[in-house]
Design an enzyme around this catalytic site. Sequence first.
Site, mmCIF file in Angstrom:
data_model
loop_
_atom_site.group_PDB
_atom_site.id
_atom_site.type_symbol
_atom_site.label_atom_id
_atom_site.label_comp_id
_atom_site.label_asym_id
_atom_site.label_seq_id
_atom_site.Cartn_x
_atom_site.Cartn_y
_atom_site.Cartn_z
ATOM 1 N N GLY A 17 0.776 -1.182 0.140
ATOM 2 C CA GLY A 17 -0.117 -0.173 0.162
ATOM 3 C C GLY A 17 0.945 1.356 0.040
ATOM 4 N N GLY A 19 1.582 3.497 -2.215
ATOM 5 C CA GLY A 19 1.453 4.384 -3.465
ATOM 6 C C GLY A 19 0.924 5.739 -2.944
ATOM 7 C CG ASP A 67 -5.012 -7.666 -5.387
ATOM 8 O OD1 ASP A 67 -5.133 -7.444 -4.249
ATOM 9 O OD2 ASP A 67 -5.902 -7.803 -6.256
ATOM 10 C CB VAL A 68 -1.799 -7.617 -0.333
ATOM 11 C CG1 VAL A 68 -0.697 -6.703 -0.212
ATOM 12 C CG2 VAL A 68 -3.286 -6.929 -0.057
ATOM 13 C CB SER A 147 -7.644 0.705 12.209
ATOM 14 O OG SER A 147 -8.748 1.907 12.675
ATOM 15 C CE1 TYR A 161 -10.277 0.027 7.474
ATOM 16 C CE2 TYR A 161 -10.639 0.646 10.015
ATOM 17 C CZ TYR A 161 -9.822 0.807 8.550
ATOM 18 O OH TYR A 161 -8.788 1.242 8.438
ATOM 19 C CE LYS A 165 -7.311 -2.018 8.927
ATOM 20 N NZ LYS A 165 -6.173 -2.221 8.119
#
Length: 257
Positions: A17, A19, A67-68, A147, A161, A165
């Site tokens: 990630g 970028g 793409d992980v 997070s 999410y 996390k």
Amino acid sequence: MTKGGKRVAKHVAWVTGGGSGIGEAGAEALAADGWTVVVSGRRKEQLDSVVAKITKAGGAAEAIALDVSSAAAAQKAADAIVAKHGRIDLLVNNAGINVPKRSWKDMELEGWDQLVQVNLNGVLYCMRAVLPTMRKQQDGSIINVSSWAGRHVSKMPGPAYTTTKHAVLALTHSFNMDECVNGLRACCLMPGEVATPILKLRPVVPSEAEQAKMLQSEDLGRTIAFIASMPARVCVNEVLISPTHNRGFIQTPNNRD
């Protein structure tokens, strides 16, 4: 070792990630400390831009499109790094997503599956991909970017999410339990709100004034570089970091849903 006030590059870091946002800032901070940085992500143009910025500043960086959510692709990326550099000293697992339809009333199974595949499985895939090399080295560090939602359950990020996390936190501690005997260590980095592009996917996008009070990408970049700079005898198990103006503590119309 230092040269001209900078640490001589002798360590290799892989940042997923990389970028934009936290990944980009982490890559820049690591490169400034003398790391050779490999950034990966789905958008090659953004990666090339990050590499160009680091190189212009005198750092060493390169990009791998990835793409992980593909275990095979993660392994291929790790193998390519080892083939070129002979080692991987640090993995920063930063790739992550969220979706606009995130509450129980409108969530879709497709969105749930997508988050689990990227936010959780992708972390595991990359950890497994670097593990043989790090075990062979008897040295290596992993930073899993989770997070605030990985520690504190709240409505706004949504169940998918929040669940992924939380799982990343458990995965990190489990890794330390098993791999500390091999000289390996992992840190779960849990930031509160950060002003990054992922905010655009929220049902209610925070205003510029609200985003100015949030953590900034460079704050997390400096945190990543700090964790990475610790000697091998030190395991920073987790870092929970938030804005001073923590909207999770303050009831406003925009952070209730």
